[in-house]
Design an enzyme around this catalytic site. Structure first.
Site, PDB file in Angstrom:
ATOM      1  N   PHE A   1      60.280  -2.560  70.803  1.00 45.15           N
ATOM      2  CA  PHE A   1      59.121  -2.784  69.925  1.00 45.15           C
ATOM      3  C   PHE A   1      58.455  -1.459  69.604  1.00 45.15           C
ATOM      4  O   PHE A   1      58.772  -0.437  70.189  1.00 45.15           O
ATOM      5  CB  PHE A   1      58.122  -3.752  70.563  1.00 45.15           C
ATOM      6  CG  PHE A   1      57.611  -3.353  71.926  1.00 45.15           C
ATOM      7  CD1 PHE A   1      56.508  -2.534  72.056  1.00 45.15           C
ATOM      8  CD2 PHE A   1      58.258  -3.786  73.085  1.00 45.15           C
ATOM      9  CE1 PHE A   1      56.035  -2.168  73.307  1.00 45.15           C
ATOM     10  CE2 PHE A   1      57.790  -3.439  74.346  1.00 45.15           C
ATOM     11  CZ  PHE A   1      56.684  -2.618  74.463  1.00 45.15           C
TER      12      PHE A   1
ATOM     13  N   TYR B   1      54.960  10.258  78.404  1.00 47.15           N
ATOM     14  CA  TYR B   1      53.927   9.264  78.693  1.00 47.15           C
ATOM     15  C   TYR B   1      53.454   9.208  80.143  1.00 47.15           C
ATOM     16  O   TYR B   1      52.454   8.565  80.440  1.00 47.15           O
ATOM     17  CB  TYR B   1      54.403   7.885  78.235  1.00 47.15           C
ATOM     18  CG  TYR B   1      54.567   7.822  76.734  1.00 47.15           C
ATOM     19  CD1 TYR B   1      53.448   7.712  75.911  1.00 47.15           C
ATOM     20  CD2 TYR B   1      55.816   7.940  76.142  1.00 47.15           C
ATOM     21  CE1 TYR B   1      53.578   7.685  74.536  1.00 47.15           C
ATOM     22  CE2 TYR B   1      55.958   7.914  74.758  1.00 47.15           C
ATOM     23  CZ  TYR B   1      54.841   7.788  73.958  1.00 47.15           C
ATOM     24  OH  TYR B   1      54.966   7.776  72.591  1.00 47.15           O
TER      25      TYR B   1
END
Length: 420
Positions: free
Chosen positions: A420, A130
């Protein structure tokens, strides 16, 4: 050998009748059983938000997945900012290196910028993915294992708080009623913490289950002397005995949140005093957690995991820097490089303990850095001087890194308690 025609693959928001196919691709990408029951599809239906689930389709089959949802992140100084939380990112093994993640990520970040989100967040399964999209690791988590017999608590004394408070076991329905308000208080006071959805409380207390794969945990709450809920823990215990019929049980914490130091002290003491429990696993904790120092013998706790956790991508440098407070008064000119064009530029940061202004400027830069490096610094956990040494931040004016550290770093490290 010719490269496959990447753009023949359709990347777009999925329709609701494609949700089951999307979930199958999600399972395949995470190396889970690549089948999805009707029960799972219906149980996860609340996660379907039109426009926020993206898929890549090759010949009508979903081969990549991506989901985002609304979130709030607490900045230094305890102001919250709107975030685009990213999850469920997969690319099927047959379709790697075709730019599918880049296309999904680009579309979602553009939409988040248009909505006015200040940052984007994610928990990275792999470290190397990322950074190229402007994300930087902004918090760290630590997991501890406590050897209870060595911890030093007197086994003859029950773990009854001596401050007038009490600890009670409660059930899942109580947690769904009491937990959201407590968590909201806690996360708004903790830099790096994120909001929890109603769906989180449903799935983490068994109100929504997938394929019956649910084991009911224990829940305990700490109530202050005046009856206010100040802490809550979810934990599970195994059933292990030694050859000589000695109990060797482990209590594993799913999550533990506390609004006061007395609640934290009381709940950890309680966990270390449960009959038969010889080991306590802490679950995800802050890297500078007080846990080991709460034990009479801190050496009874050892670190088993320490790793990057919440990754942040700044979508609006001005609003992000103005949302937080700073350790001292000072001015810095930041040259921020953003290859994707969302928020690059040169900014004058005029900061102090009460807040800041961050405005475009033509003044000479003091520091030059990629937006991913600024994301690492935003919550106060990383050292500017260390990044200068690494060569990922360039100091344009002598002393600028030292001033930046005085401004940006925090006395306690930021922490995100959630996955999450």
């Amino acid at each position: 050998m010719s490269r496959p025609n990447t753009h023949a693959i359709d990347v777009r928001p999925i329709e609701e009748d494609e949700f089951a196919d999307w979930l199958r691709a999600l399972n395949a990408g995470f190396l889970r059983e690549p089948v999805v029951s009707a029960e799972v599809v219906e149980g996860r239906r609340p996660q379907f938000v039109p426009g926020r689930l993206l898929g890549a389709f090759d010949g009508g089959r979903c081969v990549a997945t991506y989901r985002s949802f609304d979130q709030e992140v607490t900045a230094v100084g305890c102001t919250t900012v709107p975030a685009d939380a990213v999850s469920n990112v997969t690319v099927t093994a047959t379709h790697r290196w075709r730019g599918l993640l880049s296309r999904m990520m680009g579309a979602d970040l553009a939409a988040a910028k248009e909505r006015g989100d200040v940052v984007s967040t994610l928990i990275a399964a792999e470290y190397g993915i990322y950074g190229r999209f402007g994300y930087g690791p902004a918090t760290t988590m630590t997991e501890w294992v406590i050897d209870v017999p060595r911890a030093g608590f007197d086994p003859r004394r029950p773990a009854v708080p001596d401050d007038g408070g009490r600890i009670d076991l409660v059930d899942a329905e109580d947690v769904r009623k009491l937990g959201p308000e407590l968590h909201d208080r806690v996360r708004r006071a903790q830099p790096g913490a994120v909001s929890r959805t109603d769906f989180w409380w449903q799935t983490n207390t068994g109100a929504v289950t997938f394929d019956g794969k649910w084991t009911e945990p224990f829940y305990a709450v700490y109530r202050s002397a005046d009856g206010e809920i100040e802490g809550m823990v979810s934990y599970e215990c195994d059933d292990k005995w030694g050859d000589a019929k000695q109990p060797l049980n482990t209590a594993e914490v799913n999550w533990l949140i506390t609004a006061t130091p007395r609640a934290e002290r009381a709940l950890w003491h309680y966990l270390c005093s449960i009959d038969w429990v010889q080991t306590v696993k802490s679950g995800w904790r802050s890297p500078d957690d007080v846990l080991p120092l709460l034990l009479p013998d801190p050496r009874a706790a050892r670190i088993t995991t320490q790793a990057d956790w919440l990754w942040v991508r700044l979508l609006d440098v001005r609003r992000a820097m103005e949302a937080r407070t700073y350790g001292t008064d000072g001015e810095l000119v930041l040259e921020t490089v953003d290859a994707d064009g969302f928020t690059g530029g040169r900014y004058l940061l005029e900061a102090g303990p009460d807040g800041a202004s961050c405005t475009p400027t033509t003044r000479t830069a003091d520091l030059t850095l990629d937006v991913a490096e600024l994301a690492r610094l935003w919550l106060g956990d990383e050292s500017v001087g260390r990044l200068v040494t690494l060569g990922t931040v360039r100091e344009e004016r002598a002393g600028a890194a030292r001033l930046a550290d005085a401004l940006l770093r925090t006395p306690r490290r930021p922490w995100c308690p959630d996955m999450f």
